[in-house]
Write a protein that holds these residues in place. Structure first.
Motif, short mmCIF file in Angstrom:
data_model
loop_
_atom_site.label_atom_id
_atom_site.label_comp_id
_atom_site.label_asym_id
_atom_site.label_seq_id
_atom_site.Cartn_x
_atom_site.Cartn_y
_atom_site.Cartn_z
N LEU A 198 0.82 -1.21 0.00
CA LEU A 198 0.00 0.00 0.00
C LEU A 198 0.86 1.26 0.00
O LEU A 198 0.53 2.24 -0.70
CB LEU A 198 -0.91 -0.03 1.22
CG LEU A 198 -1.95 1.10 1.32
CD1 LEU A 198 -2.88 1.08 0.11
CD2 LEU A 198 -2.75 0.99 2.60
N VAL A 199 1.97 1.25 0.76
CA VAL A 199 2.87 2.42 0.76
C VAL A 199 3.45 2.65 -0.62
O VAL A 199 3.51 3.80 -1.12
CB VAL A 199 3.98 2.21 1.81
CG1 VAL A 199 5.08 3.27 1.64
CG2 VAL A 199 3.41 2.29 3.21
N GLU B 277 0.62 3.94 -2.89
CA GLU B 277 0.24 5.30 -2.54
C GLU B 277 1.33 6.30 -2.92
O GLU B 277 1.04 7.42 -3.36
CB GLU B 277 -0.07 5.39 -1.04
CG GLU B 277 -1.40 4.77 -0.65
CD GLU B 277 -2.56 5.51 -1.28
OE1 GLU B 277 -2.52 6.76 -1.33
OE2 GLU B 277 -3.51 4.84 -1.73
N THR B 278 2.59 5.92 -2.73
CA THR B 278 3.69 6.82 -3.10
C THR B 278 3.66 7.12 -4.60
O THR B 278 3.80 8.28 -5.03
CB THR B 278 5.03 6.20 -2.70
OG1 THR B 278 5.04 5.98 -1.29
CG2 THR B 278 6.19 7.11 -3.07
N ILE C 19 0.65 9.32 -5.36
CA ILE C 19 0.86 10.73 -4.96
C ILE C 19 1.78 11.44 -5.95
O ILE C 19 1.51 12.58 -6.37
CB ILE C 19 1.44 10.78 -3.54
CG1 ILE C 19 0.37 10.34 -2.52
CG2 ILE C 19 1.95 12.18 -3.19
CD1 ILE C 19 0.90 10.16 -1.11
N GLU D 6 3.37 14.63 1.87
CA GLU D 6 2.10 13.94 1.63
C GLU D 6 2.24 12.43 1.82
O GLU D 6 1.35 11.77 2.39
CB GLU D 6 1.60 14.27 0.22
CG GLU D 6 0.18 13.79 -0.03
CD GLU D 6 -0.37 14.30 -1.34
OE1 GLU D 6 -1.48 13.85 -1.72
OE2 GLU D 6 0.30 15.11 -2.01
N VAL D 7 3.38 11.89 1.35
CA VAL D 7 3.63 10.46 1.56
C VAL D 7 3.75 10.15 3.05
O VAL D 7 3.27 9.13 3.55
CB VAL D 7 4.91 10.02 0.80
CG1 VAL D 7 5.31 8.59 1.19
CG2 VAL D 7 4.69 10.10 -0.70
N ARG E 50 2.28 11.77 5.54
CA ARG E 50 0.95 11.78 6.14
C ARG E 50 0.20 10.47 5.82
O ARG E 50 -0.47 9.89 6.69
CB ARG E 50 0.16 12.98 5.64
CG ARG E 50 0.65 14.30 6.21
CD ARG E 50 -0.34 15.41 5.93
NE ARG E 50 -0.45 15.66 4.49
CZ ARG E 50 0.30 16.51 3.79
NH1 ARG E 50 1.26 17.19 4.42
NH2 ARG E 50 0.11 16.70 2.52
N THR E 51 0.33 10.03 4.58
CA THR E 51 -0.32 8.77 4.20
C THR E 51 0.26 7.60 4.99
O THR E 51 -0.47 6.71 5.44
CB THR E 51 -0.14 8.53 2.69
OG1 THR E 51 -0.68 9.64 1.97
CG2 THR E 51 -0.84 7.25 2.26
N LEU E 52 1.60 7.61 5.18
CA LEU E 52 2.23 6.54 5.94
C LEU E 52 1.76 6.53 7.39
O LEU E 52 1.53 5.46 7.98
CB LEU E 52 3.75 6.71 5.88
CG LEU E 52 4.59 5.62 6.58
CD1 LEU E 52 4.30 4.25 5.98
CD2 LEU E 52 6.07 5.94 6.49
N ILE F 63 -1.16 7.49 8.44
CA ILE F 63 -2.52 6.94 8.44
C ILE F 63 -2.47 5.41 8.34
O ILE F 63 -3.18 4.69 9.06
CB ILE F 63 -3.34 7.54 7.28
CG1 ILE F 63 -3.55 9.04 7.52
CG2 ILE F 63 -4.68 6.83 7.15
CD1 ILE F 63 -4.21 9.75 6.36
N ILE F 64 -1.58 4.92 7.46
CA ILE F 64 -1.47 3.46 7.29
C ILE F 64 -0.97 2.82 8.58
O ILE F 64 -1.47 1.76 9.02
CB ILE F 64 -0.53 3.14 6.12
CG1 ILE F 64 -1.16 3.59 4.80
CG2 ILE F 64 -0.21 1.64 6.07
CD1 ILE F 64 -0.25 3.42 3.59
#
Length: 426
Positions: free
Chosen positions: A24-25, A28-29, A32, A121-122, A124-126, A128-129
């Protein structure tokens, strides 16, 4: 075991979270970064359109006129044909991403953005994950603990059942857990508990019966030995010793019969025998005891009767009845033989008070006694009679009459009883 289950479930969950989290990382990376490039491309296309519209309108394109059209976090380079490049915004440091668009008049608009924005942004997503993964791990721990308790509790209960069974408590618990494998183990333990309970009951009954059945022969044997000690007549000593040896043989027969019945009550050694011999034998053996009590034991009835059964068992039944009359009865005890159809009957009666009416129907039950005795003698005697194919009954309460019914031996010459042969013609 509970810890192993928890560790196993957590290991599986962590592997799944790791695999899906890393994937997922990565996804998502890339998403983004691709989104950022698409946004820069859109910005570049928009700015080219603005520049073209100004050029068509005859306006001059300058940094001041374009400043309001450029976002503050972008660095824009506008190359016009024959003019110096126009720059807007702060030039990003380090790594950048950019997108360029060429207009119809040859103008080139380049939009740049620092990679740090994508990194933020990556990040922040990380986060959350990671938060979701943490919640998943906590949920997995709670689920693992619950499942471990659900599985280990029945196993602990089964272990306690097996321990109780091994410590001599064979009561089945009849507990089921909704898991087929565990329920199967519980079924086997309950079945084993029932079998062990039956075995223990049989062993206890054998010990009780043995102690009671051996008591009477041993009592009779001790009386003979007392007779031997009390006399100085060699002939009397020899006679009493012979009787004592016969009693020892019957005692051995009682022991053998007990062991045989404990293995299989259906096994027997029924034979035809002279009923008078067994009855007279009991009269002779118990006469000294009755003489010492100031009483008498006599025999009467139809002679020369032959019965089918085990002589040792029949002797034991009659000895029990005679002993009961000695202990609980009064006056003379009479043993009478007679026939009843195809059966021979031995009745034992005395002049005592008899059996109370309240015990009449239960006198052959175990542990039922109205005279402070064990209540086993008549129950064991009935079992012995039934094992020989006969029956023991209480015919009358007062005076008491107990009757032993046995099968009558058939006459090999055509079924006529021995006492009727004299009337046949030859």
């Amino acid at each position: 075991m509970r810890r192993r289950l928890i560790n196993s479930i957590l290991a599986v969950v962590l592997v799944v979270i790791t695999v899906f989290g890393v994937s997922l990382v990565i996804v998502e990376t890339r998403a983004i970064e691709s989104g950022a490039r698409e946004r820069l491309q859109s910005e570049a296309a928009r700015l080219v359109a603005v520049v073209e519209s100004r050029l068509v309108a005859g306006e001059r394109v300058t940094a001041e006129s374009m400043r309001t059209s450029v976002p503050g976090d972008r660095y824009v380079i506008i190359d016009l044909v024959g003019e110096e490049p126009i720059t807007l915004g702060e030039e990003p440091e380090g790594g950048v991403i950019q997108s360029s668009e060429v207009g119809a008049r040859g103008e080139i608009v380049t939009v740049q953005q620092s990679r740090d924005v994508i990194g933020d942004e990556v990040g922040r997503t990380l986060l959350i994950i990671l938060a979701v993964a943490g919640l998943a791990v906590i949920s997995a721990i709670l689920l693992a603990v619950r499942q471990a308790r659900r599985v280990s509790a029945p196993l602990t209960d089964l272990a306690e059942t097996a321990e109780r069974l091994g410590s001599g408590d064979p009561r089945p618990r009849h507990r089921r857990y909704g898991v087929p494998e565990l329920d199967r183990v519980a079924d086997v333990l309950d079945a084993s508990a029932e079998r062990i309970a039956r075995m223990i009951t049989a062993e206890r009954r054998l010990a009780t019966d043995a102690s009671h059945q051996l008591r009477t022969p041993l009592t009779a044997l001790s009386m003979r030995l007392e007779e031997i000690i009390a006399t100085e007549d060699p002939e009397t000593v020899k006679e009493e010793a012979t009787i004592a040896l016969a009693q020892v043989e019957r005692l051995t027969d009682v022991v053998q019969r007990l062991l045989t019945n404990s293995r299989d009550p259906r096994l027997g050694s029924a034979v035809g025998f002279d009923l008078d011999e067994v009855v007279l034998q009991q009269v002779e053996e118990w006469r000294p005891a009755y003489r010492a009590a100031g009483r008498a034991v006599v025999h009467s009835g139809k002679p020369h009767l032959r019965a089918v059964g085990t002589p040792g068992a029949v002797s034991q039944v009659l000895a029990t009845l005679v002993e009961n009359s000695l202990m609980h009865g009064a006056g003379t005890v009479a043993l009478r033989t007679r026939t009843a159809g195809n059966q021979v009957v031995v009745e034992v009666t005395d002049a005592g008070p008899g059996v109370p009416p309240t015990l009449g129907s239960r006198v052959f039950e175990r542990s039922v006694s109205g005279r402070n005795s064990t209540g086993l003698g008549l129950a064991v005697a009935r079992d012995l009679a039934e094992a020989d194919g006969g029956r023991l009954e209480l015919l009358q309460l007062r005076p008491p009459i107990f009757a032993l019914f046995l099968s009558r031996e058939a006459d090999p010459d055509g079924g006529c009883p021995p006492e009727a042969r004299g009337s046949r013609t030859h």
